[in-house]
Write a protein that holds these residues in place. Structure first.
Motif, mmCIF file in Angstrom:
data_model
loop_
_atom_site.group_PDB
_atom_site.id
_atom_site.type_symbol
_atom_site.label_atom_id
_atom_site.label_comp_id
_atom_site.label_asym_id
_atom_site.label_seq_id
_atom_site.Cartn_x
_atom_site.Cartn_y
_atom_site.Cartn_z
ATOM 1 N N LEU A 117 0.837 -1.196 0.000
ATOM 2 C CA LEU A 117 0.000 0.000 0.000
ATOM 3 C C LEU A 117 0.874 1.249 0.000
ATOM 4 O O LEU A 117 1.970 1.259 0.548
ATOM 5 N N SER A 118 0.359 2.301 -0.616
ATOM 6 C CA SER A 118 1.091 3.577 -0.667
ATOM 7 C C SER A 118 1.015 4.258 0.698
ATOM 8 O O SER A 118 0.188 3.911 1.551
ATOM 9 N N ASP A 119 1.850 5.249 0.879
ATOM 10 C CA ASP A 119 1.822 6.027 2.120
ATOM 11 C C ASP A 119 0.455 6.676 2.308
ATOM 12 O O ASP A 119 -0.070 6.721 3.419
ATOM 13 N N LEU A 120 -0.122 7.180 1.225
ATOM 14 C CA LEU A 120 -1.454 7.792 1.292
ATOM 15 C C LEU A 120 -2.496 6.773 1.767
ATOM 16 O O LEU A 120 -3.335 7.077 2.619
ATOM 17 N N GLN A 121 -2.430 5.565 1.234
ATOM 18 C CA GLN A 121 -3.374 4.527 1.647
ATOM 19 C C GLN A 121 -3.167 4.138 3.112
ATOM 20 O O GLN A 121 -4.134 3.970 3.850
ATOM 21 N N LYS A 122 -1.922 4.021 3.525
ATOM 22 C CA LYS A 122 -1.641 3.688 4.923
ATOM 23 C C LYS A 122 -2.155 4.778 5.860
ATOM 24 O O LYS A 122 -2.687 4.486 6.932
ATOM 25 N N GLU A 123 -1.992 6.039 5.462
ATOM 26 C CA GLU A 123 -2.492 7.146 6.280
ATOM 27 C C GLU A 123 -4.010 7.105 6.402
ATOM 28 O O GLU A 123 -4.564 7.367 7.470
ATOM 29 N N GLU A 124 -4.683 6.791 5.291
ATOM 30 C CA GLU A 124 -6.149 6.704 5.350
ATOM 31 C C GLU A 124 -6.572 5.586 6.295
ATOM 32 O O GLU A 124 -7.487 5.754 7.105
ATOM 33 N N LEU A 125 -5.919 4.436 6.190
ATOM 34 C CA LEU A 125 -6.267 3.321 7.075
ATOM 35 C C LEU A 125 -5.956 3.666 8.529
ATOM 36 O O LEU A 125 -6.712 3.289 9.437
ATOM 37 N N LYS A 126 -4.886 4.401 8.751
ATOM 38 C CA LYS A 126 -4.561 4.838 10.109
ATOM 39 C C LYS A 126 -5.676 5.721 10.659
ATOM 40 O O LYS A 126 -6.053 5.607 11.830
ATOM 41 N N SER A 127 -6.224 6.586 9.809
ATOM 42 C CA SER A 127 -7.320 7.454 10.256
ATOM 43 C C SER A 127 -8.587 6.650 10.572
ATOM 44 O O SER A 127 -9.452 7.112 11.312
ATOM 45 N N LEU A 128 -8.667 5.428 10.015
ATOM 46 C CA LEU A 128 -9.788 4.530 10.316
ATOM 47 C C LEU A 128 -9.487 3.645 11.526
ATOM 48 O O LEU A 128 -10.300 2.802 11.897
ATOM 49 N N GLY A 129 -8.277 3.832 12.109
ATOM 50 C CA GLY A 129 -7.915 3.083 13.306
ATOM 51 C C GLY A 129 -7.131 1.812 13.052
ATOM 52 O O GLY A 129 -7.046 0.952 13.931
ATOM 53 N N LYS A 152 1.599 2.440 -23.425
ATOM 54 C CA LYS A 152 0.540 2.890 -22.527
ATOM 55 C C LYS A 152 1.064 2.875 -21.096
ATOM 56 O O LYS A 152 1.656 1.908 -20.654
ATOM 57 N N THR A 153 0.815 3.969 -20.405
ATOM 58 C CA THR A 153 1.189 4.085 -19.004
ATOM 59 C C THR A 153 -0.073 4.375 -18.207
ATOM 60 O O THR A 153 -0.833 5.276 -18.557
ATOM 61 N N SER A 154 -0.296 3.589 -17.163
ATOM 62 C CA SER A 154 -1.460 3.804 -16.303
ATOM 63 C C SER A 154 -1.020 4.485 -15.022
ATOM 64 O O SER A 154 -0.045 4.071 -14.394
ATOM 65 N N ILE A 155 -1.753 5.503 -14.649
ATOM 66 C CA ILE A 155 -1.508 6.222 -13.409
ATOM 67 C C ILE A 155 -2.743 6.032 -12.540
ATOM 68 O O ILE A 155 -3.859 6.326 -12.958
ATOM 69 N N PHE A 156 -2.523 5.486 -11.338
ATOM 70 C CA PHE A 156 -3.623 5.217 -10.423
ATOM 71 C C PHE A 156 -3.648 6.288 -9.345
ATOM 72 O O PHE A 156 -2.637 6.560 -8.709
ATOM 73 N N ASN A 157 -4.823 6.875 -9.138
ATOM 74 C CA ASN A 157 -5.017 7.905 -8.129
ATOM 75 C C ASN A 157 -5.989 7.358 -7.086
ATOM 76 O O ASN A 157 -7.174 7.204 -7.354
ATOM 77 N N HIS A 158 -5.465 7.042 -5.904
ATOM 78 C CA HIS A 158 -6.272 6.452 -4.834
ATOM 79 C C HIS A 158 -7.396 7.405 -4.437
ATOM 80 O O HIS A 158 -7.168 8.579 -4.167
ATOM 81 N N LYS A 159 -8.619 6.869 -4.384
ATOM 82 C CA LYS A 159 -9.787 7.680 -4.035
ATOM 83 C C LYS A 159 -10.423 7.274 -2.722
ATOM 84 O O LYS A 159 -11.311 7.951 -2.233
ATOM 85 N N GLY A 160 -9.988 6.148 -2.167
ATOM 86 C CA GLY A 160 -10.533 5.781 -0.853
ATOM 87 C C GLY A 160 -10.701 4.286 -0.663
ATOM 88 O O GLY A 160 -10.665 3.514 -1.626
ATOM 89 N N PHE A 161 -10.870 3.896 0.598
ATOM 90 C CA PHE A 161 -11.186 2.514 0.951
ATOM 91 C C PHE A 161 -12.691 2.419 1.213
ATOM 92 O O PHE A 161 -13.269 3.303 1.850
ATOM 93 N N PHE A 162 -13.267 1.357 0.742
ATOM 94 C CA PHE A 162 -14.696 1.135 0.892
ATOM 95 C C PHE A 162 -14.925 -0.299 1.355
ATOM 96 O O PHE A 162 -14.189 -1.202 0.964
ATOM 97 N N GLU A 163 -15.941 -0.497 2.170
ATOM 98 C CA GLU A 163 -16.243 -1.833 2.685
ATOM 99 C C GLU A 163 -16.919 -2.670 1.609
ATOM 100 O O GLU A 163 -17.775 -2.187 0.874
ATOM 101 N N TYR A 164 -16.524 -3.943 1.561
ATOM 102 C CA TYR A 164 -17.291 -4.918 0.786
ATOM 103 C C TYR A 164 -18.567 -5.171 1.587
ATOM 104 O O TYR A 164 -18.558 -5.110 2.807
ATOM 105 N N PHE A 165 -19.626 -5.440 0.903
ATOM 106 C CA PHE A 165 -20.946 -5.763 1.477
ATOM 107 C C PHE A 165 -21.591 -4.573 2.097
ATOM 108 O O PHE A 165 -21.292 -3.869 2.896
#
Length: 116
Positions: A12-24, A103-116
């Motif tokens: 996971l990227s630093d941004l993703q880890k920070e978001e998960l940290k904010s979720l506890g 072709k180069t793909s650039i992914f921009n994280h938009k958030g974590f969402f719950e399954y179900f």
């Protein structure tokens, strides 16, 4: 802080880890042998690998990525919260020095969402 297991073939990227940290959550990665097995999931082995992982790690949640049968099977086998990471993908096409299209793909994280 609760632990969340990253079940994907990517760190996971630093941004993703920070978001998960904010979720506890503190992110935990698969052990090397499990990461190797997760990267080699097939329609014939995924149930056994998922079942093994479910018994091996003491966590409160999961980030689950993979082909749909794996995701469905894994999430249906746990009562813990499972998340997916949503990213916006932008594809850029350029020509290399030989004239071939690259072709180069650039992914921009938009958030974590719950399954179900």
């Amino acid at each position: 802080m609760e632990k969340l297991l990253n079940l994907s073939n990517h760190n996971l990227s630093d941004l993703q880890k920070e978001e998960l940290k904010s979720l506890g959550f503190e992110v935990v990665e698969l052990q090397e042998e499990d990461k190797k097995m997760w990267s080699q999931l097939t329609p014939f082995n995924y149930k056994a690998i998922c079942d093994d992982i479910l018994t091996k790690y003491e966590v409160k949640g999961y980030h689950v990525a993979g082909f749909p049968p794996v995701v469905n099977y894994f999430c249906s086998r746990t009562d813990k919260t499972c998340y997916y990471a949503y990213s916006e993908r932008k594809t850029i096409e350029t020509k290399d020095e030989t004239g071939k299209m690259v072709k180069t793909s650039i992914f921009n994280h938009k958030g974590f969402f719950e399954y179900f």
